[in-house]
Design a protein around this motif. Structure first.
Motif, PDB file in Angstrom:
ATOM      1  N   ALA A  94    -123.902 -41.246  20.951  1.00  0.00           N
ATOM      2  CA  ALA A  94    -123.033 -40.092  20.709  1.00  0.00           C
ATOM      3  C   ALA A  94    -123.514 -38.938  21.578  1.00  0.00           C
ATOM      4  O   ALA A  94    -124.707 -38.804  21.845  1.00  0.00           O
ATOM      5  N   VAL A  96    -124.335 -35.092  22.030  1.00  0.00           N
ATOM      6  CA  VAL A  96    -124.759 -33.993  21.153  1.00  0.00           C
ATOM      7  C   VAL A  96    -125.078 -32.775  22.002  1.00  0.00           C
ATOM      8  O   VAL A  96    -125.806 -32.877  22.992  1.00  0.00           O
ATOM      9  N   ASN A 106    -127.106 -37.390  25.378  1.00  0.00           N
ATOM     10  CA  ASN A 106    -126.455 -38.596  24.916  1.00  0.00           C
ATOM     11  C   ASN A 106    -127.467 -39.333  24.035  1.00  0.00           C
ATOM     12  O   ASN A 106    -128.364 -39.988  24.542  1.00  0.00           O
ATOM     13  N   GLY A 135    -123.238 -35.639  15.871  1.00  0.00           N
ATOM     14  CA  GLY A 135    -123.631 -36.833  16.614  1.00  0.00           C
ATOM     15  C   GLY A 135    -124.172 -37.914  15.698  1.00  0.00           C
ATOM     16  O   GLY A 135    -123.822 -39.093  15.832  1.00  0.00           O
TER      17      GLY A 135
END
Length: 190
Positions: A94, A96, A106, A135
């Motif tokens: 995810a 962030v 990432n 995230g």
């Protein structure tokens, strides 16, 4: 947690840009006995909830998440801010945005550490606008695991991240919520 509020007032330092430095007990140097009290308080707040894993993001959230996991007697896992050679195979990922560092990361965690049958408590040291939690929530969703809630050491309530998550029905328990902060003062939410 009044004891945490007092420790913030005594040992915390406000830096420009609404940054609160608590490195003397939570981030860089760890007051282990106090941190364990914080973990015990989160365990008390989530008493009766089935939790199988505590999830956080590296690096500053790890100590707090570890204390919670120790109090709950469950494993703790963390998402790395960068993919590395020792994170191999299938991963959850995810994007962030870090408010403190004003950069995007990432985050990644190997799928072997988070399963659909997990009941996850997300933990982090700070909550400002909610980037890290968003995230981590995405990673829990990707894993098809169940979210129990979020545990935060210090929430900057004036930045709204926690209230937005609560408005979506996500349980967020913060041990201290700062209502306002300036270079000369801090006030806590009642």
């Amino acid at each position: 947690m009044k004891e945490l509020e007092q420790k913030i007032l005594k040992e915390g330092v406000v830096l420009p840009g609404e940054i609160l430095k608590v490195g003397s007990f939570l981030n860089q140097q760890i007051d282990v006995a106090f941190l364990q009290k914080m973990g015990d308080e989160v365990a008390r707040l989530y008493k009766g909830q089935e939790i199988t894993k505590v999830l956080t993001i590296e690096a500053s959230g790890i100590a707090f998440a570890f204390a919670i996991a120790a109090s709950l007697g469950v494993p703790m896992a963390f998402a790395k801010k960068h993919s590395t050679a020792n994170v191999s195979g299938e991963i959850y990922t995810a994007l962030v945005h870090s408010y403190t560092h004003n950069q995007d990361n990432n985050i990644v965690i190997s799928k072997e550490y988070l399963a659909p049958e997990d009941k996850v408590l997300i933990a982090d040291d700070f909550l400002a606008v909610g980037g890290a939690l968003k995230g981590l929530l995405s990673i829990v969703e990707q894993a098809k695991a169940s979210l129990v809630g979020c545990a935060i050491a210090i929430e900057k309530g004036f930045q709204g991240g926690g209230d937005k998550l609560r408005a979506k029905g996500i349980r967020v328990e913060s041990l201290a919520i700062i209502e306002s902060m300036s270079d000369t003062s801090l006030t806590f939410r009642a």
